[in-house]
Design an enzyme around this catalytic site. Structure first.
Site, PDB file in Angstrom:
ATOM      1  N   ASP A 187       0.855  -1.194   0.000  1.00  0.00           N
ATOM      2  CA  ASP A 187       0.000   0.000   0.000  1.00  0.00           C
ATOM      3  C   ASP A 187       0.890   1.244   0.000  1.00  0.00           C
ATOM      4  N   THR A 238      -1.766   6.375   0.692  1.00  0.00           N
ATOM      5  CA  THR A 238      -2.284   7.670   0.247  1.00  0.00           C
ATOM      6  C   THR A 238      -3.176   8.237   1.340  1.00  0.00           C
ATOM      7  N   ASP A 271     -19.107  -2.040  -9.934  1.00  0.00           N
ATOM      8  CA  ASP A 271     -20.264  -2.090 -10.850  1.00  0.00           C
ATOM      9  C   ASP A 271     -20.352  -0.834 -11.718  1.00  0.00           C
ATOM     10  N   GLU A 272     -19.606   0.213 -11.355  1.00  0.00           N
ATOM     11  CA  GLU A 272     -19.697   1.469 -12.123  1.00  0.00           C
ATOM     12  C   GLU A 272     -19.182   1.323 -13.549  1.00  0.00           C
ATOM     13  N   TYR A 293     -13.041   8.081 -12.850  1.00  0.00           N
ATOM     14  CA  TYR A 293     -12.816   6.916 -11.974  1.00  0.00           C
ATOM     15  C   TYR A 293     -13.353   5.648 -12.630  1.00  0.00           C
ATOM     16  N   LYS A 326     -11.350   2.267 -13.994  1.00  0.00           N
ATOM     17  CA  LYS A 326     -11.596   0.904 -13.514  1.00  0.00           C
ATOM     18  C   LYS A 326     -12.018   0.007 -14.683  1.00  0.00           C
ATOM     19  N   ASN A 330     -21.894  -0.627  -4.086  1.00  0.00           N
ATOM     20  CA  ASN A 330     -21.409   0.298  -3.036  1.00  0.00           C
ATOM     21  C   ASN A 330     -21.267  -0.380  -1.677  1.00  0.00           C
ATOM     22  N   ASN A 331     -20.083  -0.256  -1.096  1.00  0.00           N
ATOM     23  CA  ASN A 331     -19.801  -0.843   0.225  1.00  0.00           C
ATOM     24  C   ASN A 331     -20.046   0.177   1.332  1.00  0.00           C
ATOM     25  N   PHE A 350     -20.157   8.973   0.898  1.00  0.00           N
ATOM     26  CA  PHE A 350     -21.513   9.423   1.228  1.00  0.00           C
ATOM     27  C   PHE A 350     -21.955   9.082   2.659  1.00  0.00           C
ATOM     28  N   ILE A 351     -21.961   7.788   3.004  1.00  0.00           N
ATOM     29  CA  ILE A 351     -22.531   7.412   4.309  1.00  0.00           C
ATOM     30  C   ILE A 351     -21.699   7.965   5.467  1.00  0.00           C
ATOM     31  N   LYS A 393     -25.695  16.337   3.494  1.00  0.00           N
ATOM     32  CA  LYS A 393     -25.673  17.091   2.228  1.00  0.00           C
ATOM     33  C   LYS A 393     -26.020  16.139   1.089  1.00  0.00           C
ATOM     34  N   TYR A 445     -26.625  15.415  -2.836  1.00  0.00           N
ATOM     35  CA  TYR A 445     -26.386  15.916  -4.189  1.00  0.00           C
ATOM     36  C   TYR A 445     -27.728  15.928  -4.952  1.00  0.00           C
TER      37      TYR A 445
HETATM   38  P1  NAD Z   1      -9.897   3.194  -0.581  1.00  0.00           P
HETATM   39  O1  NAD Z   1      -9.723   4.470  -1.307  1.00  0.00           O
HETATM   40  O2  NAD Z   1     -10.494   3.204   0.781  1.00  0.00           O
HETATM   41  O3  NAD Z   1      -8.483   2.452  -0.447  1.00  0.00           O
HETATM   42  C1  NAD Z   1      -7.595   2.351  -1.520  1.00  0.00           C
HETATM   43  C2  NAD Z   1      -6.245   1.913  -0.970  1.00  0.00           C
HETATM   44  O4  NAD Z   1      -5.344   1.792  -2.088  1.00  0.00           O
HETATM   45  C3  NAD Z   1      -5.627   2.912   0.016  1.00  0.00           C
HETATM   46  O5  NAD Z   1      -5.111   2.233   1.145  1.00  0.00           O
HETATM   47  C4  NAD Z   1      -4.502   3.554  -0.792  1.00  0.00           C
HETATM   48  O6  NAD Z   1      -3.406   3.993   0.001  1.00  0.00           O
HETATM   49  C5  NAD Z   1      -4.114   2.427  -1.732  1.00  0.00           C
HETATM   50  N1  NAD Z   1      -3.468   2.930  -2.950  1.00  0.00           N
HETATM   51  C6  NAD Z   1      -3.899   3.922  -3.763  1.00  0.00           C
HETATM   52  N2  NAD Z   1      -3.008   4.124  -4.764  1.00  0.00           N
HETATM   53  C7  NAD Z   1      -2.024   3.212  -4.588  1.00  0.00           C
HETATM   54  C8  NAD Z   1      -0.835   2.920  -5.291  1.00  0.00           C
HETATM   55  N3  NAD Z   1      -0.484   3.589  -6.419  1.00  0.00           N
HETATM   56  N4  NAD Z   1      -0.048   1.921  -4.841  1.00  0.00           N
HETATM   57  C9  NAD Z   1      -0.374   1.231  -3.706  1.00  0.00           C
HETATM   58  N5  NAD Z   1      -1.488   1.485  -2.982  1.00  0.00           N
HETATM   59  C10 NAD Z   1      -2.299   2.460  -3.426  1.00  0.00           C
HETATM   60  O7  NAD Z   1     -10.709   2.260  -1.559  1.00  0.00           O
HETATM   61  P2  NAD Z   1     -11.818   1.144  -1.241  1.00  0.00           P
HETATM   62  O8  NAD Z   1     -13.128   1.798  -1.152  1.00  0.00           O
HETATM   63  O9  NAD Z   1     -11.309   0.293  -0.150  1.00  0.00           O
HETATM   64  O10 NAD Z   1     -11.786   0.321  -2.627  1.00  0.00           O
HETATM   65  C11 NAD Z   1     -10.900  -0.771  -2.792  1.00  0.00           C
HETATM   66  C12 NAD Z   1     -11.134  -1.383  -4.157  1.00  0.00           C
HETATM   67  O11 NAD Z   1     -12.486  -1.825  -4.263  1.00  0.00           O
HETATM   68  C13 NAD Z   1     -10.909  -0.419  -5.323  1.00  0.00           C
HETATM   69  O12 NAD Z   1     -10.287  -1.116  -6.364  1.00  0.00           O
HETATM   70  C14 NAD Z   1     -12.309   0.014  -5.704  1.00  0.00           C
HETATM   71  O13 NAD Z   1     -12.369   0.374  -7.065  1.00  0.00           O
HETATM   72  C15 NAD Z   1     -13.088  -1.238  -5.409  1.00  0.00           C
HETATM   73  N6  NAD Z   1     -14.510  -1.063  -5.084  1.00  0.00           N
HETATM   74  C16 NAD Z   1     -14.886  -0.184  -4.105  1.00  0.00           C
HETATM   75  C17 NAD Z   1     -16.221  -0.074  -3.767  1.00  0.00           C
HETATM   76  C18 NAD Z   1     -16.696   0.856  -2.683  1.00  0.00           C
HETATM   77  O14 NAD Z   1     -17.908   1.006  -2.486  1.00  0.00           O
HETATM   78  N7  NAD Z   1     -15.814   1.525  -1.940  1.00  0.00           N
HETATM   79  C19 NAD Z   1     -17.173  -0.854  -4.446  1.00  0.00           C
HETATM   80  C20 NAD Z   1     -16.737  -1.727  -5.452  1.00  0.00           C
HETATM   81  C21 NAD Z   1     -15.407  -1.825  -5.754  1.00  0.00           C
HETATM   82  O1  DAU Z   2     -20.677   1.377  -6.986  1.00  0.00           O
HETATM   83  C1  DAU Z   2     -19.409   1.139  -6.466  1.00  0.00           C
HETATM   84  C2  DAU Z   2     -18.705   2.444  -6.209  1.00  0.00           C
HETATM   85  O2  DAU Z   2     -19.326   3.017  -5.051  1.00  0.00           O
HETATM   86  C3  DAU Z   2     -17.201   2.270  -5.960  1.00  0.00           C
HETATM   87  O3  DAU Z   2     -16.605   1.815  -7.150  1.00  0.00           O
HETATM   88  C4  DAU Z   2     -16.555   3.597  -5.534  1.00  0.00           C
HETATM   89  O4  DAU Z   2     -15.193   3.373  -5.207  1.00  0.00           O
HETATM   90  C5  DAU Z   2     -17.291   4.120  -4.319  1.00  0.00           C
HETATM   91  O5  DAU Z   2     -16.768   5.389  -3.943  1.00  0.00           O
HETATM   92  C6  DAU Z   2     -18.779   4.245  -4.618  1.00  0.00           C
HETATM   93  O6  DAU Z   2     -19.011   5.259  -5.616  1.00  0.00           O
HETATM   94  P1  DAU Z   2     -20.211   6.339  -5.479  1.00  0.00           P
HETATM   95  O7  DAU Z   2     -19.844   7.515  -6.289  1.00  0.00           O
HETATM   96  O8  DAU Z   2     -21.523   5.690  -5.696  1.00  0.00           O
HETATM   97  O9  DAU Z   2     -20.076   6.634  -3.890  1.00  0.00           O
HETATM   98  P2  DAU Z   2     -20.160   7.994  -3.027  1.00  0.00           P
HETATM   99  O10 DAU Z   2     -20.070   7.551  -1.606  1.00  0.00           O
HETATM  100  O11 DAU Z   2     -19.220   9.019  -3.490  1.00  0.00           O
HETATM  101  O12 DAU Z   2     -21.643   8.497  -3.323  1.00  0.00           O
HETATM  102  C7  DAU Z   2     -22.783   7.663  -3.119  1.00  0.00           C
HETATM  103  C8  DAU Z   2     -24.005   8.430  -3.581  1.00  0.00           C
HETATM  104  O13 DAU Z   2     -24.235   9.531  -2.701  1.00  0.00           O
HETATM  105  C9  DAU Z   2     -23.872   9.038  -4.959  1.00  0.00           C
HETATM  106  O14 DAU Z   2     -25.150   9.008  -5.590  1.00  0.00           O
HETATM  107  C10 DAU Z   2     -23.466  10.487  -4.694  1.00  0.00           C
HETATM  108  C11 DAU Z   2     -24.215  10.789  -3.422  1.00  0.00           C
HETATM  109  N1  DAU Z   2     -23.595  11.761  -2.493  1.00  0.00           N
HETATM  110  C12 DAU Z   2     -22.274  11.628  -2.176  1.00  0.00           C
HETATM  111  C13 DAU Z   2     -21.688  12.475  -1.261  1.00  0.00           C
HETATM  112  C14 DAU Z   2     -20.217  12.350  -0.904  1.00  0.00           C
HETATM  113  C15 DAU Z   2     -24.388  12.749  -1.888  1.00  0.00           C
HETATM  114  O15 DAU Z   2     -25.599  12.861  -2.158  1.00  0.00           O
HETATM  115  N2  DAU Z   2     -23.799  13.568  -0.977  1.00  0.00           N
HETATM  116  C16 DAU Z   2     -22.498  13.484  -0.635  1.00  0.00           C
HETATM  117  O16 DAU Z   2     -22.038  14.280   0.217  1.00  0.00           O
END
Ligand code: NAD
Ligand code: DAU
Length: 332
Positions: A33, A36, A122-123, A148, A152, A177-178, A188-189, A203, A205
């Protein structure tokens, strides 16, 4: 599968996966890692030092990646720039990490003959209309909207090409979304939960009608472990837990949990190109590999998550002001 290299293992989902491995397997893990802004060493605190090692390095650096890949049985590749809003402000790190980084991992596993699981989103499929009866399946055409999701999607295409052209032994998962503990407060959450704890307002969007398909990070981890062990090489598996909710409903659940009025939120500037709805059909993963999510009740999982953020204010509070200042500068 005894020695695993987990990229991005100090992030939200990667660290959850490392905890899952410690609790449910006897695997030894090296986390690679870059640490970042999105990473958190604390998310790995307390894990057994004889089973988990952290290497701080960049997945786009072949000099770091190749020797590590060569001494592991499998690579589980979570590392990415993950936030859509950031990709609209500056796409460059997304291209470097998500595309060049994944390319670097692929070349390393090709040379070493190492098993790879690529974690994606899924995006990559774009979005659905609110009233569309269809959900995303493994056959849905790619149609990403943001820098983004395009990065991906590109990374998925690289993995597919390395499977077909070079016989790399890889699987891909595309998850929805996790939510859960240790998620960065830009998302968001946790942003809304921490706004309320801080005495501010959630807030939303735009109108808040955009739909996301929520899954607990623990369920994502169990799905990745299932696919790593049981998945067929070259295959893609969609991961979801039938958790569709619109953003307004989620905000109102949070407000109810705190005993606040359901209209105690603000509408803010919408995200450019904002995807309307995501929805996953995870039949393939469930029927072929027998996976099931453990969390069936989103509102109960959300309540646990709210309590976790209440109890971990020392972790997120140092980042809250800067995160909100950056949103405020964009009218969000
Ligand atoms: P996150 O942003 O919380 O964590 C990403 C991690 O990757 C961080 O620890 C960061 O330091 C590390 N990283 C970033 N750039 C790097 C680099 N160049 N080299 C080494 N490490 C690096 O992300 P997350 O939400 O935990 O997502 C993890 C994976 O799951 C991603 O590939 C994301 O696309 C995917 N994903 C996320 C969600 C979601 O809802 N968060 C849903 C589906 C898929
Ligand atoms: O679907 C999987 C994706 O889910 C992952 O690949 C991404 O890494 C992860 O960040 C997430 O993407 P989203 O863009 O869906 O997540 P985010 O939490 O940014 O936003 C969720 C929804 O909430 C989206 O419709 C935007 C809205 N939003 C977000 C923020 C930060 C708001 O309404 N208000 C906010 O302040």
């Amino acid at each position: 599968m005894h020695r695993l290299l987990v990229t991005g293992g100090a992030g939200f989902i990667g660290s959850n996966f490392v905890h899952h491995l410690m609790a449910h397997t006897d695997a030894h893990v090296t986390v690679l890692d870059k640490l970042t802004y999105a990473a958190s060493r604390e998310s790995l605190a307390g894990l057994p030092a004889d089973r988990v090692e952290l290497v701080v390095g960049d997945i786009a650096d072949a000099g770091v990646v190749e020797p590590l890949v060569a001494v592991h049985d499998a690579v589980v590749h979570f590392a990415a720039e993950s936030h859509n809003d950031n990709s609209l402000d500056d796409p460059a790190p997304f291209i470097r990490t998500n595309l060049v980084g994944t390319f670097t991992i692929l070349e390393a596993v090709r040379k070493a003959g190492t098993r790879l699981h690529h974690v994606s989103t899924d995006e990559v499929y774009g979005d659905l209309e609110l009233d569309d009866p269809q959900r995303f399946t493994e056959a849905t055409p790619y149609n990403p909207s943001s820098p983004y999701s395009a990065s991906k999607a590109g990374s998925d295409h690289l993995v597919r090409a390395w499977v077909r052209s070079f016989g790399v032994h890889a699987t891909i998962s595309n998850c929805s979304n996790n939510y859960g503990p240790w998620q960065h407060i830009e998302k968001f959450i946790p942003r809304q939960i921490t706004n309320v704890i801080d005495g501010g307002r959630p807030k939303l969007y735009g109108a808040g009608l955009n739909v996301r398909d929520w899954i607990h990070a623990d369920d994502h981890s169990s799905a990745v472990w299932t696919i790593l062990n049981e998945g067929r090489a070259g295959e893609t598996y969609l991961v979801g837990a039938d958790g569709e909710q619109n953003n307004l409903d989620v905000v109102q659940m949070i407000l109810r949990h705190f005993g606040l009025p359901e209209d105690d939120f603000e509408h803010v500037t919408d995200r450019a190109g904002h995807d309307l709805r995501y929805a996953i059909d995870s039949t393939k993963l469930r029927s072929e590999l027998g996976w099931q999510p453990a969390y069936g009740d989103f509102e109960a999982g959300l309540a646990d998550t709210i309590e976790w953020y209440r109890e971990h204010q020392d972790w997120w509070r140092p980042h809250k002001q800067a995160t909100e200042a950056s949103y405020a500068a964009k009218g969000q």
